[in-house]
Write a protein that holds these residues in place. Structure first.
Motif, mmCIF file in Angstrom:
data_model
loop_
_atom_site.group_PDB
_atom_site.id
_atom_site.type_symbol
_atom_site.label_atom_id
_atom_site.label_comp_id
_atom_site.label_asym_id
_atom_site.label_seq_id
_atom_site.Cartn_x
_atom_site.Cartn_y
_atom_site.Cartn_z
ATOM 1 N N PHE A 162 -9.492 30.499 -21.739
ATOM 2 C CA PHE A 162 -10.815 30.789 -22.286
ATOM 3 C C PHE A 162 -10.868 30.381 -23.757
ATOM 4 O O PHE A 162 -9.972 30.705 -24.536
ATOM 5 N N GLY A 163 -11.903 29.635 -24.123
ATOM 6 C CA GLY A 163 -12.050 29.163 -25.490
ATOM 7 C C GLY A 163 -11.495 27.769 -25.730
ATOM 8 O O GLY A 163 -11.698 27.200 -26.810
ATOM 9 N N TYR A 164 -10.818 27.195 -24.746
ATOM 10 C CA TYR A 164 -10.295 25.838 -24.881
ATOM 11 C C TYR A 164 -11.433 24.821 -24.838
ATOM 12 O O TYR A 164 -12.465 25.050 -24.198
ATOM 13 N N THR A 165 -11.230 23.689 -25.485
ATOM 14 C CA THR A 165 -12.116 22.542 -25.304
ATOM 15 C C THR A 165 -11.641 21.775 -24.071
ATOM 16 O O THR A 165 -10.524 21.986 -23.578
ATOM 17 N N TYR A 166 -12.475 20.854 -23.593
ATOM 18 C CA TYR A 166 -12.081 20.089 -22.418
ATOM 19 C C TYR A 166 -10.866 19.229 -22.714
ATOM 20 O O TYR A 166 -9.977 19.071 -21.867
ATOM 21 N N ASP A 167 -10.789 18.664 -23.918
ATOM 22 C CA ASP A 167 -9.635 17.845 -24.293
ATOM 23 C C ASP A 167 -8.357 18.678 -24.317
ATOM 24 O O ASP A 167 -7.280 18.192 -23.930
ATOM 25 N N GLN A 168 -8.467 19.919 -24.762
ATOM 26 C CA GLN A 168 -7.289 20.793 -24.782
ATOM 27 C C GLN A 168 -6.810 21.114 -23.369
ATOM 28 O O GLN A 168 -5.608 21.304 -23.134
ATOM 29 N N GLU A 182 -20.087 26.513 -19.439
ATOM 30 C CA GLU A 182 -20.136 25.716 -18.211
ATOM 31 C C GLU A 182 -20.037 24.220 -18.465
ATOM 32 O O GLU A 182 -19.930 23.445 -17.519
ATOM 33 N N ASP A 183 -20.041 23.800 -19.725
ATOM 34 C CA ASP A 183 -19.771 22.395 -20.027
ATOM 35 C C ASP A 183 -18.274 22.111 -19.933
ATOM 36 O O ASP A 183 -17.863 21.022 -19.533
ATOM 37 N N VAL A 184 -17.455 23.086 -20.309
ATOM 38 C CA VAL A 184 -16.003 22.947 -20.213
ATOM 39 C C VAL A 184 -15.528 23.348 -18.822
ATOM 40 O O VAL A 184 -14.768 22.628 -18.170
ATOM 41 N N PHE A 185 -15.996 24.499 -18.351
ATOM 42 C CA PHE A 185 -15.628 24.996 -17.030
ATOM 43 C C PHE A 185 -16.836 24.840 -16.101
ATOM 44 O O PHE A 185 -17.627 25.764 -15.933
ATOM 45 N N PHE A 186 -16.959 23.642 -15.531
ATOM 46 C CA PHE A 186 -18.175 23.334 -14.757
ATOM 47 C C PHE A 186 -17.995 23.556 -13.259
ATOM 48 O O PHE A 186 -18.836 23.158 -12.453
#
Length: 404
Positions: A197-203, A318-322
């Motif tokens: 939780f809180g990660y970016t997609y790149d991370q 939902e942009d990161v966790f879609f």
């Protein structure tokens, strides 16, 4: 769920068959049963390949029939003989079944009142159907069987025949007792947020299998824990809530609650929100599921309100966790799209743990397989669902193979 007469569970004690007895849900279910002998007895057990544990369970609870995933009953018979000798038990010789259909045979065992389906994955579909067709109360922890079976399962089940065991759906079932169906405005399905939780997609791209299995709250198996990390588990729970409670998808929202004390909430049309709260302990929803609609005294420890505590709620990115958004789109597309979603996920999760793909490739693989799927032009049936499942697994395998 269907036009037939509402299902009325039996009285007590209830005879329980456990599918997946050696797994997390199964072992906790047996703990619940052992502490409430006035409420429950064990009718049948079905486990995987941990024959020593299965044999110990069988000798302790003395079910009439025991099943395992192994191809032959010989090893199971030997394990039970050893366990009986260790426990100084004589004369216990249950009926044994083995192989691919063992769990389904156990689920349909006529001498049971309740079936706790605690296995993970699409393999739970056949036992789910067998339990329903046998007229048992189905305490459902195997969310995948309802999600991929969808309307097929709902047509088989009588109203009230399925009791939810997932903590979120148990919470919703409890909260929904506070109003009538037409008074429900929204279902709020809480999520721990998983380890990322809180990660970016790149991370997320470079996280390891070990990191994905380090869940901050729950002790679950590899598939479910990984699904929690990708939010696929929450996506499946949203669809399950839609199917269980007949609430439109647009009225079901995930909410991140890191403390995992509020297990889900129902918002009613007058603005009231009813929440179910308890420390994270699956024995509570398991006990309620197999004893539905009655509670089991002392099933779990309640919250201690003599100590200060803070509960926080945050929106899901939902942009990161879609995965949730993708599942809602799939569920709305056809009666078999969620079978594709689930199958692709199971293949991708295994590939991730085998080092073939990156973490972010899991949900991307689901999306790719869904994009390439055209629903089978046939009547919705178990055979259609299984054919769809096979197609999706084969397609997902090709995709992950190209990334290796």
């Amino acid at each position: 769920m269907s036009s037939q007469k509402t299902f009325v569970p039996t009285g007590h004690p209830r005879r329980v068959s456990l599918i997946g007895s050696t797994g997390s849900i199964g072992t906790q279910g047996l703990d619940v049963i052992s502490k409430a002998p006035e409420n429950f007895s064990v009718a049948a057990l079905s486990g995987g390949y941990n024959l020593d544990l299965l044999a110990q369970q069988a000798v302790k609870f003395r079910p009439a029939i025991v099943g395992c995933a192994s191809e032959s009953t010989d090893d199971l018979a030997s394990a039970i003989k050893r366990a009986a000798a260790d426990a100084s038990v004589t004369g216990y010789e249950p009926e044994l079944v083995a192989g691919e259909g063992a769990a389904t045979t156990i689920a349909g065992f006529s001498e049971a009142d309740v079936v706790l389906n605690g296995i993970t994955g699409a393999i739970g579909l056949a036992p789910t159907i067998a339990a329903l067709e046998a007229g048992h109360l189905l305490a459902l922890a195997n969310k995948e069987s309802l999600i991929i079976g969808g309307q097929v399962v709902k047509q088989i089940a009588a109203p009230g025949q399925i009791s939810p065991v997932d903590s979120e759906h148990s919470a919703l079932a409890q909260a929904l007792r506070s109003g009538t169906p037409d008074e429900v405005a929204k279902l709020l399905v809480t999520a721990s947020g998983g380890p990322f939780f809180g990660y970016t997609y790149d991370q997320l791209r470079d996280v390891t299998p070990a990191q994905a299995l380090a869940h901050p709250t729950w002790d679950m198996g590899r598939m479910v824990t990984t699904n929690s990390a990708t939010m696929v588990n929450k996506a499946l729970e949203v669809i399950e809530a839609h199917l269980l409670f007949d609430v439109p998808l647009e009225k079901i929202e995930p909410v991140v609650h890191r403390q995992s004390i509020i297990h889900s909430m129902v918002e009613f049309i007058d603005g009231s929100v009813i929440a179910q709260a308890s420390p994270p302990d699956m024995r509570l929803p398991i006990a309620l599921g197999i004893n539905w609609p009655h509670r089991v005294a002392g099933a779990a420890t309640p919250c201690d309100f003599s100590k200060a505590a803070s509960w926080a709620f945050e929106p899901l990115d939902e942009d990161v966790f879609f995965a949730v958004k993708l599942a809602k789109q799939a569920a709305a597309a056809s009666g078999t799209h969620m079978a594709v979603y689930n199958a692709a996920n199971e293949v991708a999760v295994d590939a991730f743990h085998e080092g073939q793909i990156q973490f972010t490739d899991i949900v991307e693989t689901i999306e790719c397989v869904l994009d390439n799927y055209t629903p089978i032009n046939a009547e919705l049936s178990v055979e259609t669902v299984l054919e769809t499942d096979r197609w999706a697994r084969a397609h997902a395998t090709k995709i992950v193979g190209s990334k290796a």
